[in-house]
Design an enzyme around this catalytic site. Structure first.
Site, PDB file in Angstrom:
ATOM      1  N   LYS A 156      -4.738  -3.003   0.532  1.00 33.28           N
ATOM      2  CA  LYS A 156      -3.702  -4.330   1.004  1.00 33.28           C
ATOM      3  C   LYS A 156      -3.029  -3.728   2.139  1.00 33.28           C
ATOM      4  CE  LYS A 156       0.261  -6.208   0.618  1.00 33.28           C
ATOM      5  NZ  LYS A 156       1.598  -5.624   1.097  1.00 33.28           N
ATOM      6  N   GLY A 159       3.386  -4.992   5.204  1.00 30.01           N
ATOM      7  CA  GLY A 159       4.596  -4.179   5.707  1.00 30.01           C
ATOM      8  C   GLY A 159       4.747  -3.875   7.414  1.00 30.01           C
ATOM      9  N   GLY A 190       3.221 -10.147   7.613  1.00 37.76           N
ATOM     10  CA  GLY A 190       3.962  -9.442   8.499  1.00 37.76           C
ATOM     11  C   GLY A 190       5.120 -10.200   9.296  1.00 37.76           C
ATOM     12  N   ASP A 308       0.169  -7.944  -3.150  1.00 32.58           N
ATOM     13  CA  ASP A 308      -0.090  -6.791  -3.819  1.00 32.58           C
ATOM     14  C   ASP A 308      -1.003  -7.065  -4.966  1.00 32.58           C
ATOM     15  OD1 ASP A 308       1.305  -5.470  -2.061  1.00 32.58           O
ATOM     16  OD2 ASP A 308       3.072  -5.245  -3.141  1.00 32.58           O
ATOM     17  N   LYS A 367       4.767  -2.820  -7.877  1.00 37.08           N
ATOM     18  CA  LYS A 367       3.657  -2.251  -7.104  1.00 37.08           C
ATOM     19  C   LYS A 367       2.826  -1.237  -8.113  1.00 37.08           C
ATOM     20  CE  LYS A 367       5.663  -2.502  -2.402  1.00 37.08           C
ATOM     21  NZ  LYS A 367       4.531  -3.318  -1.939  1.00 37.08           N
TER      22      LYS A 367
END
Length: 411
Positions: A156, A159, A190, A308, A367
């Site tokens: 994944k 970020g 992003g 995620d 997460k």
């Protein structure tokens, strides 16, 4: 040729002919694994050109092996000329005004990923590794290379890793394919989504701190994720000599979702299933699937889903060997203010206990939860790594257990 030894198609322009004839008998005398052939053919000959950026080298690890080059150092040490040329071209583009860095602030909410650009920070320019150090690092990486040869690895990507030297991470994924692994890259948006929302004049809306994805915003999300971002990643891999294919969640029914219960959030969904047949076909054909996390509901409406969660669902459906979450933190830490409190390895029970104790809190909870769900679905091991760290992906997959810089949760 050397690439016959690796059983992959030779990327265009990757090798300098000719290779010394003495390399082939040495390589074929070893067991028929990519790792064993690489140990002889690559470090001794040194003929492989860059697949990953040589812009940064990992720092020597502490402990008994201090001063020894790391896996990441080998990755960038192999590859200097193309990386230097790529950086020079990028600098020329910036001087000519062809590329303008976008700086946006991160916002709360996991449906759309944003990160802050630190365009003022430059990676250190370090000299290439010696041939001796390259050979040493690759030899130490043989257990990881042999273990993962031919295995599926779901990554994944999002970020800050999509802002700070994004080409470096993409080329690292390309290197995994060249080494005989089967990577699947799942990405968020992003800073591009924020940038394009501003360009078309759409003001962001929030409910209880969470971003609202109305119909107009969803159109921009779909265009940016499945268009500019997705195809940009595919093009970068192609430039590294690796064939990739860009996909959205609607392609082949890959990602199905339902709208979240909180209707005020708009076109935000929760992944309900992953049909990975199209990914299996791509992997069998030697392609690297690049998946944009836009799903569809039963009526065919686009839904923006958590990247995620989508990546975890894909990893579980593929029975992947490894699932890697690239984040903006080093991993799970007992004290978020103390990097030395990083927990390198734990099992499912220990991970659940950390949530109960409040050590895993805030944005880290979803997460860790999706990592546990991937393990329950059949994934062998999951990892949280800091995507800002140069070549963190290679370090985590091929490094020894004591030298890794992320957190591994395994069964």
């Amino acid at each position: 040729s050397l690439w016959r030894l690796f059983r992959v198609a030779p990327p265009v322009g990757l090798l300098r002919p000719p290779l010394p004839s003495c390399v082939l008998p040495m390589a074929f005398a070893l067991p028929p694994s990519v790792a064993a052939r690489a140990a002889v053919a690559v470090p001794l000959v040194g003929e492989v050109r860059p697949l990953v950026s040589a812009a940064a080298f990992a720092r020597p690890s502490a402990g008994p092996t201090a001063g020894a080059p790391s896996v990441a150092a080998f990755a960038c040490g192999l590859l200097a000329p193309a990386a230097v040329a790529s950086r020079a071209a990028a600098r020329r583009q910036r001087r000519n005004g062809l590329r303008r860095p976008v700086s946006v602030a991160a916002v709360q909410g996991d449906e759309i990923k944003f990160a802050s650009s630190s365009s003022g920070d430059k990676e250190p320019e370090l000299p290439p590794l010696s041939l001796e150090n390259r050979a040493r690092v690759l030899a130490e990486s043989l257990p990881g290379l042999a273990r993962l040869n031919g295995k599926v690895v779901v990554i994944k990507y999002g970020g800050a890793a999509m802002v700070e030297s994004p080409e470096r991470t993409i080329r690292d994924v390309a290197l995994l394919r060249a080494l005989g692994l089967k990577p699947v890259l799942v990405h968020g948006g992003g800073p591009e989504i924020n940038s394009w929302l501003a360009k078309v004049g759409i003001e962001p809306k929030f409910v209880r701190g969470l971003r609202v994805t109305d119909a107009a915003t969803m159109e921009v999300v779909a265009m940016v994720l499945m268009g500019k971002v997705n195809k940009g990643i595919v093009a970068t891999m192609g430039a590294a000599g690796i064939r990739a294919v860009g996909l959205g969640g609607m392609d082949g029914g890959l990602l199905k979702a339902r709208q979240v219960d909180d209707k005020e959030l708009g076109f935000v969904g929760e992944v309900t299933s992953a049909n990975v047949e199209i990914l299996k076909a791509a992997l069998e054909d030697g392609l690297v699937p690049v998946v944009a996390t836009v799903a569809t509901d039963e009526q065919g409406n686009f839904l923006n889903v958590n990247a995620d969660t989508a990546a975890a669902a894909i990893a579980g459906a593929l029975n992947a060997s490894e699932f890697v979450l690239m984040t903006d933190v080093p991993g799970i830490m007992r004290d978020v203010k103390d990097p030395s409190s990083l927990i390198q390895e734990l099992d499912i029970a220990a991970a659940k206990k950390l949530i109960e104790e409040g050590i895993v809190a805030g944005g880290m909870i979803p997460k860790v939860t999706c990592m546990i769900s991937a393990l329950d679905a059949g994934v062998t091991a999951t990892h949280i790594i800091d995507g800002r760290r140069p070549h963190a992906l290679l370090e985590e997959l091929f490094g020894s257990s004591g030298s890794k810089q992320g957190t591994t949760i395994a069964k």
